[in-house]
Design a protein around this motif. Structure first.
Motif, PDB file in Angstrom:
ATOM      1  N   ASP A   9      -2.307   7.529 -27.974  1.00  0.00           N
ATOM      2  CA  ASP A   9      -2.903   7.842 -29.376  1.00  0.00           C
ATOM      3  C   ASP A   9      -4.437   8.244 -29.024  1.00  0.00           C
ATOM      4  O   ASP A   9      -4.653   9.232 -29.733  1.00  0.00           O
ATOM      5  N   GLU A  13      -5.915  12.401 -29.522  1.00  0.00           N
ATOM      6  CA  GLU A  13      -7.152  12.505 -30.488  1.00  0.00           C
ATOM      7  C   GLU A  13      -7.564  13.394 -29.200  1.00  0.00           C
ATOM      8  O   GLU A  13      -8.318  14.421 -30.082  1.00  0.00           O
ATOM      9  N   ASN A 135      -9.506  17.162 -40.889  1.00  0.00           N
ATOM     10  CA  ASN A 135      -8.840  16.290 -40.669  1.00  0.00           C
ATOM     11  C   ASN A 135      -7.744  16.006 -41.062  1.00  0.00           C
ATOM     12  O   ASN A 135      -6.807  14.977 -40.816  1.00  0.00           O
ATOM     13  N   LEU A 136      -6.997  17.365 -42.008  1.00  0.00           N
ATOM     14  CA  LEU A 136      -5.555  16.974 -41.505  1.00  0.00           C
ATOM     15  C   LEU A 136      -4.836  17.145 -40.404  1.00  0.00           C
ATOM     16  O   LEU A 136      -3.569  16.123 -40.524  1.00  0.00           O
ATOM     17  N   LEU A 138      -5.960  15.501 -37.447  1.00  0.00           N
ATOM     18  CA  LEU A 138      -5.579  14.541 -37.169  1.00  0.00           C
ATOM     19  C   LEU A 138      -4.731  13.782 -37.536  1.00  0.00           C
ATOM     20  O   LEU A 138      -3.887  12.697 -37.225  1.00  0.00           O
ATOM     21  N   ASP A 139      -4.892  13.679 -39.264  1.00  0.00           N
ATOM     22  CA  ASP A 139      -4.190  12.797 -40.098  1.00  0.00           C
ATOM     23  C   ASP A 139      -2.904  13.213 -39.282  1.00  0.00           C
ATOM     24  O   ASP A 139      -1.651  12.183 -39.248  1.00  0.00           O
ATOM     25  N   TYR A 140      -2.142  13.558 -38.974  1.00  0.00           N
ATOM     26  CA  TYR A 140      -0.542  14.343 -39.556  1.00  0.00           C
ATOM     27  C   TYR A 140      -0.066  14.784 -37.825  1.00  0.00           C
ATOM     28  O   TYR A 140       0.638  13.858 -37.846  1.00  0.00           O
ATOM     29  N   ARG A 142      -1.448  11.640 -36.365  1.00  0.00           N
ATOM     30  CA  ARG A 142      -1.413  10.070 -36.553  1.00  0.00           C
ATOM     31  C   ARG A 142       0.531   9.599 -36.849  1.00  0.00           C
ATOM     32  O   ARG A 142       0.471   8.782 -36.656  1.00  0.00           O
ATOM     33  N   ARG A 143       0.304  10.217 -38.385  1.00  0.00           N
ATOM     34  CA  ARG A 143       1.273  10.182 -38.810  1.00  0.00           C
ATOM     35  C   ARG A 143       2.815  10.826 -38.252  1.00  0.00           C
ATOM     36  O   ARG A 143       3.581  10.066 -38.892  1.00  0.00           O
TER      37      ARG A 143
END
Length: 206
Positions: A9, A13, A135-136, A138-140, A142-143
């Motif tokens: 992770d 990132e 932000n999108l 980074l979220d994509y 992670r998810r």
């Protein structure tokens, strides 16, 4: 004694943030990104992980140099830049993973493309859209992407996949879906050499 698990992770990132920051600096004459609110990656605790991160960043630069010479890729980024909202990110994801399949090469292409798209928002003086894309993405990661990366054994196993990745094959099936005016495709031919260098350097730390 078992080896400590690679912090996939943190590597992912840091890699994504680094690509975005590099691309923004390339279009910002002052080279200052402090006003954009780009987060600072968590420091990696082991030299081998930092070496892997550095080599992955080098890999993205090599692939990025070839993508930058591709008319279809540039048309795609220009077209997404004109959308100028968070939908441009989802259109990018849809194009890169158009058949629902994830592989190492596509992840690398997505990271670089996000960096280029984010830089377009900075040039257009759209800091809010820039933040949304940051932000999108980074979220994509992670998810969606992180679990796939872990299932594949982590970033340490990305090298062989990236060296076999052909931008020519990918472009024909993906860039054209986003940009119908795509031109000649570029083959990532330096991968085997680069992959060999990465593996050799990593072995020095094992």
């Amino acid at each position: 004694m078992a080896c400590e698990e690679t912090p996939d992770d943190q590597i992912g990132e840091a890699l994504l943030i680094g690509v975005i920051e590099d691309q923004v600096k390339s279009v910002n004459a002052a080279g200052d990104t402090s006003s954009l609110g780009i987060p600072k990656p968590k420091p990696l605790s082991h030299a081998q992980n930092q070496m892997l991160l550095n080599q992955l960043a080098d890999t993205i630069r090599v692939i990025g140099d070839r993508l930058d010479m591709d008319t279809g890729f540039n048309d795609m980024i220009d077209g997404l830049g004109r959308v100028a909202n968070k939908n441009s990110f989802w259109k990018l994801v849809e194009g890169v993973f158009s058949d629902g399949q994830i592989n190492w090469g596509r992840i690398i292409v997505l990271f670089y493309s996000v960096g280029k798209l984010a830089a377009k928002m900075v040039l257009a003086h759209l800091p809010e859209v820039f933040s949304e894309i940051l932000n999108l993405s980074l979220d994509y990661f992670r998810r969606t992407l992180l679990q796939w990366i872990r299932n594949m054994g982590g970033w340490i196993n990305s090298i062989s996949g990236v060296t076999r990745f052909s931008i020519e094959q990918f472009s024909a099936s993906s860039f054209r879906r986003i940009s119908p005016s795509a031109g000649q495709w570029v083959v990532f031919g330096a991968g085997v050499l680069l992959g060999g260098i990465i593996v050799w350097r990593l072995k020095r730390f094992t």
